[in-house]
Design a protein around this motif. Structure first.
Motif, mmCIF file in Angstrom:
data_model
loop_
_atom_site.group_PDB
_atom_site.id
_atom_site.type_symbol
_atom_site.label_atom_id
_atom_site.label_comp_id
_atom_site.label_asym_id
_atom_site.label_seq_id
_atom_site.Cartn_x
_atom_site.Cartn_y
_atom_site.Cartn_z
ATOM 1 N N VAL A 185 41.907 15.756 47.992
ATOM 2 C CA VAL A 185 40.396 15.814 48.455
ATOM 3 C C VAL A 185 39.980 14.232 49.067
ATOM 4 N N MET A 186 40.047 13.476 48.687
ATOM 5 C CA MET A 186 39.311 12.180 49.408
ATOM 6 C C MET A 186 39.692 11.878 50.701
ATOM 7 N N THR A 187 41.068 12.792 50.713
ATOM 8 C CA THR A 187 41.521 12.888 52.341
ATOM 9 C C THR A 187 40.746 13.638 53.448
ATOM 10 N N SER A 188 40.317 13.800 54.376
ATOM 11 C CA SER A 188 39.840 14.882 55.287
ATOM 12 C C SER A 188 40.772 15.624 56.157
ATOM 13 N N ALA A 189 40.772 16.850 56.055
ATOM 14 C CA ALA A 189 41.805 17.350 56.595
ATOM 15 C C ALA A 189 41.948 16.814 57.938
ATOM 16 N N ASP A 190 41.784 16.601 59.341
ATOM 17 C CA ASP A 190 41.274 16.012 59.746
ATOM 18 C C ASP A 190 42.205 14.922 59.790
ATOM 19 N N GLU A 191 42.438 14.162 59.195
ATOM 20 C CA GLU A 191 43.750 12.975 58.729
ATOM 21 C C GLU A 191 45.174 13.796 58.952
ATOM 22 N N ILE A 192 45.276 14.527 57.629
ATOM 23 C CA ILE A 192 46.514 14.677 57.295
ATOM 24 C C ILE A 192 46.712 16.085 57.195
ATOM 25 N N SER A 193 47.835 16.556 57.584
ATOM 26 C CA SER A 193 48.123 17.630 57.721
ATOM 27 C C SER A 193 48.129 18.803 57.057
ATOM 28 N N THR A 194 48.462 20.092 56.770
ATOM 29 C CA THR A 194 48.220 21.111 55.623
ATOM 30 C C THR A 194 49.341 20.765 55.162
ATOM 31 N N GLU A 195 50.837 20.623 55.294
ATOM 32 C CA GLU A 195 51.958 20.747 55.121
ATOM 33 C C GLU A 195 51.757 18.927 53.787
ATOM 34 N N GLN A 196 51.110 17.691 53.996
ATOM 35 C CA GLN A 196 51.288 16.809 53.365
ATOM 36 C C GLN A 196 49.677 17.143 52.152
ATOM 37 N N ARG A 197 49.422 17.535 52.402
ATOM 38 C CA ARG A 197 48.832 17.880 51.335
ATOM 39 C C ARG A 197 49.298 18.705 50.556
ATOM 40 N N ARG A 198 49.858 20.037 51.112
ATOM 41 C CA ARG A 198 50.188 20.376 49.572
ATOM 42 C C ARG A 198 51.370 20.145 49.221
ATOM 43 N N GLN A 199 50.814 18.771 48.579
ATOM 44 C CA GLN A 199 51.629 18.055 47.888
ATOM 45 C C GLN A 199 52.045 18.828 46.133
ATOM 46 N N PHE A 200 53.199 18.132 45.354
ATOM 47 C CA PHE A 200 53.237 18.527 44.711
ATOM 48 C C PHE A 200 53.089 17.145 43.267
ATOM 49 N N PRO A 201 52.959 17.266 41.703
ATOM 50 C CA PRO A 201 53.044 15.791 41.271
ATOM 51 C C PRO A 201 53.909 15.501 41.472
ATOM 52 N N LEU A 202 55.305 16.228 41.328
ATOM 53 C CA LEU A 202 57.108 15.924 41.137
ATOM 54 C C LEU A 202 57.648 16.556 42.671
ATOM 55 N N PRO A 203 58.755 15.464 43.161
ATOM 56 C CA PRO A 203 58.884 15.880 44.479
ATOM 57 C C PRO A 203 60.404 17.118 43.936
ATOM 58 N N ALA A 204 59.693 18.755 45.297
ATOM 59 C CA ALA A 204 60.512 19.375 44.738
ATOM 60 C C ALA A 204 60.485 20.282 46.686
ATOM 61 N N TRP A 205 61.288 20.887 46.219
ATOM 62 C CA TRP A 205 61.638 21.496 47.446
ATOM 63 C C TRP A 205 61.598 23.379 47.379
ATOM 64 N N VAL A 206 60.165 23.774 48.080
ATOM 65 C CA VAL A 206 59.833 24.946 48.402
ATOM 66 C C VAL A 206 59.772 25.774 49.729
ATOM 67 N N SER A 213 47.494 29.490 49.337
ATOM 68 C CA SER A 213 47.046 30.420 48.468
ATOM 69 C C SER A 213 47.532 31.585 47.583
ATOM 70 N N PRO A 214 47.270 31.747 46.186
ATOM 71 C CA PRO A 214 47.552 30.870 44.539
ATOM 72 C C PRO A 214 48.663 30.368 44.038
ATOM 73 N N THR A 215 49.853 30.786 44.917
ATOM 74 C CA THR A 215 51.368 30.629 44.683
ATOM 75 C C THR A 215 51.164 28.564 44.892
ATOM 76 N N TYR A 216 50.839 28.046 45.659
ATOM 77 C CA TYR A 216 50.819 27.078 45.675
ATOM 78 C C TYR A 216 49.994 26.115 44.016
ATOM 79 N N GLU A 217 49.093 26.775 43.357
ATOM 80 C CA GLU A 217 48.727 26.412 42.457
ATOM 81 C C GLU A 217 49.350 27.014 41.640
ATOM 82 N N ILE A 218 49.669 27.506 41.682
ATOM 83 C CA ILE A 218 50.492 28.547 40.538
ATOM 84 C C ILE A 218 51.799 27.477 40.018
ATOM 85 N N LEU A 219 52.192 27.093 40.856
ATOM 86 C CA LEU A 219 53.513 26.291 41.299
ATOM 87 C C LEU A 219 52.887 25.232 40.194
#
Length: 284
Positions: A185-206, A213-219
């Motif tokens: 939320v605090m980082t603008s969309a121009d500064e980081i890519s979509t892949e970097q924004r889609r982070q999970f609380p713990l490291p995981a490969w998906v 969305s909404p698969t990301y939010e559910i996971l």
């Protein structure tokens, strides 16, 4: 009928105290389970949460089956966290040393939590027998107000430590879960890519398709719930052993008081006997 001196009575009680600890069935000729059932205070704080997580299995048919299902959910939650990190290391190995070390740390910690919960469940019957034997001693010996006051004091310490554990675990997991959201939320969309924004609380490969969305939010919600279950399970197991050690310490303190009273009573009896012998010698 001859009456035993008070110090001999205390000695017999102390011997029966340890007899109840080792062989509770020998106390008054009654089975241990019929003599006392493990009370709530011996199970410690968080007993209801342990039942909810399936870590403590009650006796019986349906309650035991329900505990089996709940235990399967708890163990599966921790196992999926481990599997997610393992897939991350294998399928998408981090290039930076810090991220690789972080993935390894999370994997090792979660594996440790998983092993601890499995052993706790497998040794549940042994723990139940231990708690029952302690309950036998409490029901047979040290039932005075002074003894109960000591037990209440140790129980208050256990409850206070349980609140401390929860105060450390819940805010820590909540903040950990919210960090990726706050960062995105605090980082603008121009500064980081979509892949970097889609982070999970713990490291995981998906798979890449799961980032939408909404698969990301559910996971994200599922992994957050798994993290909270993992934290609560380790708090419940830790406080159980912490409470058990405190309850044993309370019984040892009560036993120490009984031995001290026995020695004091014996010294008084011996002193009274010496005075009687002295008076008899004076009369000769």
């Amino acid at each position: 009928m001859a009456t035993l001196p008070s110090w001999q009575v205390a000695r017999v009680r102390s011997q029966n105290f340890w007899l109840a600890l080792v062989v509770p069935e020998a106390v008054m000729g009654r089975p241990a389970l019929a003599l006392a059932v493990a009370p709530e205070s011996l199970l410690g704080p968080g007993a209801g949460l342990r039942l909810l997580l399936g870590l403590w299995w009650p006796e019986g048919g349906w309650p035991r089956l329900r505990a089996l299902l709940l235990a399967a959910i708890t163990l599966a939650s921790i196992s999926l966290l481990v599997a997610g990190v393992a897939l991350k290391l294998y399928m998408d190995t981090p290039q930076e040393l810090e991220e690789f070390a972080f993935c390894g740390l999370v994997a090792l910690v979660c594996v440790g939590f998983l092993i601890k919960d499995i052993v706790f469940i497998m040794e549940g019957s042994t723990l139940l027998r231990l708690v029952t034997r302690l309950s036998v001693m409490r029901s047979e010996y040290g039932g005075g107000e002074s003894s109960e006051s000591k037990r209440r004091r140790y129980m208050q310490i256990s409850e206070r430590m349980y609140r401390y554990f929860q105060a450390m675990a819940i805010p820590a997991v909540t903040c950990w879960v919210c960090v990726p959201l706050v960062s995105s939320v605090m980082t603008s969309a121009d500064e980081i890519s979509t892949e970097q924004r889609r982070q999970f609380p713990l490291p995981a490969w998906v798979p890449t398709s799961f980032d939408a969305s909404p698969t990301y939010e559910i996971l994200y919600v599922i992994q957050s719930a798994f993290a909270m279950i993992t934290a609560e399970s380790t708090v419940c197991t830790d406080i159980f052993f912490f409470n058990l050690m405190l309850m044993v310490a309370a019984e040892l303190e009560i036993l120490n008081d009984c031995i001290a009273a026995m020695q004091e009573s014996r010294s008084k009896t011996q002193g009274s006997k010496d005075e009687q012998d002295t008076d008899a010698l004076k009369r000769i």
